[in-house]
Design a protein around this motif. Structure first.
Motif, PDB file in Angstrom:
ATOM      1  N   TYR A   1      15.859  29.350 -13.237  1.00 46.56           N
ATOM      2  CA  TYR A   1      16.116  30.762 -13.698  1.00 46.56           C
ATOM      3  C   TYR A   1      16.066  31.557 -12.186  1.00 46.56           C
ATOM      4  CZ  TYR A   1      16.368  34.994 -16.314  1.00 46.56           C
ATOM      5  OH  TYR A   1      16.851  36.225 -16.753  1.00 46.56           O
ATOM      6  N   ASP A   2      17.181  32.566 -11.943  1.00 49.57           N
ATOM      7  CA  ASP A   2      17.070  33.261 -10.969  1.00 49.57           C
ATOM      8  C   ASP A   2      16.374  34.494 -11.185  1.00 49.57           C
ATOM      9  OD1 ASP A   2      18.144  34.312  -8.595  1.00 49.57           O
ATOM     10  OD2 ASP A   2      20.103  34.761  -9.095  1.00 49.57           O
ATOM     11  N   LEU A   3      15.505  34.487 -10.428  1.00 50.60           N
ATOM     12  CA  LEU A   3      14.352  35.660 -10.615  1.00 50.60           C
ATOM     13  C   LEU A   3      14.861  36.786  -9.546  1.00 50.60           C
ATOM     14  CD1 LEU A   3      11.067  33.799 -10.380  1.00 50.60           C
ATOM     15  CD2 LEU A   3      12.033  34.938 -12.465  1.00 50.60           C
TER      16      LEU A   3
ATOM     17  N   SER B   1       4.078  26.800  -9.685  1.00 47.49           N
ATOM     18  CA  SER B   1       4.537  27.547  -8.888  1.00 47.49           C
ATOM     19  C   SER B   1       4.784  29.017  -9.477  1.00 47.49           C
ATOM     20  CB  SER B   1       5.595  27.018  -7.979  1.00 47.49           C
ATOM     21  OG  SER B   1       5.290  25.806  -7.454  1.00 47.49           O
ATOM     22  N   TYR B   2       5.647  28.991 -10.447  1.00 51.81           N
ATOM     23  CA  TYR B   2       6.070  30.397 -10.832  1.00 51.81           C
ATOM     24  C   TYR B   2       4.789  31.084 -11.302  1.00 51.81           C
ATOM     25  CZ  TYR B   2       7.678  33.811 -14.351  1.00 51.81           C
ATOM     26  OH  TYR B   2       7.784  35.016 -14.989  1.00 51.81           O
ATOM     27  N   ILE B   3       3.751  30.502 -11.791  1.00 49.06           N
ATOM     28  CA  ILE B   3       2.587  31.187 -12.294  1.00 49.06           C
ATOM     29  C   ILE B   3       2.014  31.642 -11.005  1.00 49.06           C
ATOM     30  CG2 ILE B   3       0.246  30.891 -13.288  1.00 49.06           C
ATOM     31  CD1 ILE B   3       1.433  28.678 -15.234  1.00 49.06           C
TER      32      ILE B   3
ATOM     33  N   ALA C   1      14.400  36.556 -21.907  1.00 49.10           N
ATOM     34  CA  ALA C   1      13.913  35.438 -20.686  1.00 49.10           C
ATOM     35  C   ALA C   1      12.374  35.907 -20.160  1.00 49.10           C
ATOM     36  CB  ALA C   1      14.733  35.639 -19.493  1.00 49.10           C
ATOM     37  N   GLN C   2      12.232  37.005 -20.161  1.00 47.95           N
ATOM     38  CA  GLN C   2      10.684  37.612 -19.898  1.00 47.95           C
ATOM     39  C   GLN C   2       9.809  37.022 -20.994  1.00 47.95           C
ATOM     40  OE1 GLN C   2       9.908  38.957 -16.887  1.00 47.95           O
ATOM     41  NE2 GLN C   2       8.158  37.768 -17.457  1.00 47.95           N
ATOM     42  N   ARG C   3      10.259  37.000 -22.334  1.00 44.13           N
ATOM     43  CA  ARG C   3       9.269  36.617 -23.356  1.00 44.13           C
ATOM     44  C   ARG C   3       9.142  35.046 -23.177  1.00 44.13           C
ATOM     45  NH1 ARG C   3      12.065  40.120 -26.587  1.00 44.13           N
ATOM     46  NH2 ARG C   3      13.547  38.543 -27.047  1.00 44.13           N
TER      47      ARG C   3
ATOM     48  N   TYR D   1      14.783  26.828 -17.479  1.00 39.36           N
ATOM     49  CA  TYR D   1      14.038  27.696 -16.478  1.00 39.36           C
ATOM     50  C   TYR D   1      13.282  27.000 -15.384  1.00 39.36           C
ATOM     51  CZ  TYR D   1      14.493  31.405 -20.333  1.00 39.36           C
ATOM     52  OH  TYR D   1      15.061  32.354 -20.919  1.00 39.36           O
ATOM     53  N   PHE D   2      12.702  25.772 -15.897  1.00 37.41           N
ATOM     54  CA  PHE D   2      11.949  25.002 -14.861  1.00 37.41           C
ATOM     55  C   PHE D   2      12.498  23.515 -14.604  1.00 37.41           C
ATOM     56  CE2 PHE D   2       9.109  27.825 -17.214  1.00 37.41           C
ATOM     57  CZ  PHE D   2       8.919  28.781 -16.074  1.00 37.41           C
ATOM     58  N   ASP D   3      12.242  22.951 -13.387  1.00 33.94           N
ATOM     59  CA  ASP D   3      12.461  21.632 -13.045  1.00 33.94           C
ATOM     60  C   ASP D   3      11.661  20.784 -13.854  1.00 33.94           C
ATOM     61  OD1 ASP D   3      14.812  22.111 -11.490  1.00 33.94           O
ATOM     62  OD2 ASP D   3      13.845  22.762  -9.984  1.00 33.94           O
TER      63      ASP D   3
END
Length: 199
Positions: free
Chosen positions: A3-5, A64-66, A13-15, A55-57
């Motif tokens: 997901y492109d942040l 890492s996102y957390i 997407a945020q939910r 969203y994630f690989d």
């Protein structure tokens, strides 16, 4: 991360991101990270596997996102006019407050993760990288009489050492005391104005 942040995150997407984040943190209070599966994350979050992989690989990517989310909670919005030491103390102050506010969660997570575990080192690695990014500013390169890269390493390692002592190793203590430790260990490594342009 898939997901492109860099673009504005939609409410939907945020939910989804929030759900996977909170579920992961909840599971980390119950078991070691290596025992958590993508299936479990999806079931707890009430999302299909396909959504997770949109969203994630993998679960490491989610982790890492957390860490990025946690860092964004303490990041300064405008620090361009502050010098390196001032930015460090403000960042340290906010990081200490965030860790203090979430001490119960931290303690629960640490019951399942020792300082030798992957999770512990993964967190430290990401936080260290973010703090380094925070300090690498061209305007600060000539404030010191030693190479700026050494200054950055010194600041980052010292701040992390104290945060680790208080929260990851659970030694406890007040923020005032922690800031005193930080100031004592850092000392003053700035140079006088007439020798700042040597490097």
């Amino acid at each position: 991360m898939k997901y492109d942040l860099t673009k504005k995150v939609t409410k939907g997407a945020q939910r989804t991101l929030d759900a996977f984040t909170s579920t992961t943190l909840e599971l980390l209070t119950e078991k070691p990270f290596h025992e958590i599966t993508v299936n479990e994350l999806c079931e707890r979050s009430n999302y299909p596997r396909a959504t997770f992989y949109n969203y994630f690989d993998d679960k490491f990517d989610l982790l890492s996102y957390i860490w990025l989310c946690l860092y964004n909670m303490i990041q300064l919005d405008d620090y361009g006019t502050l010098d390196s030491e001032e930015r460090l103390y403000i960042l340290f102050d906010r990081a200490f407050d965030l860790a203090s506010a979430n001490q119960n969660i931290l303690k629960s997570i640490l019951r399942h993760h020792s300082e030798r575990d992957f999770l512990y080192h993964h967190f430290k690695m990401h936080l260290n990288a973010k703090i380094r990014d925070f300090f690498v500013m061209e305007s600060c390169r000539y404030q010191y009489d030693i190479p700026y890269e050494i200054v950055v390493d010194h600041y980052c390692n010292t701040a992390l050492l104290i945060l680790e002592w208080y929260f990851l190793k659970q030694k406890g203590g007040s923020k005032v005391q922690a800031l005193q430790y930080l100031k004592f260990l850092l000392g003053s490594i700035k140079t006088e104005p007439d020798i700042r342009n040597r490097h």
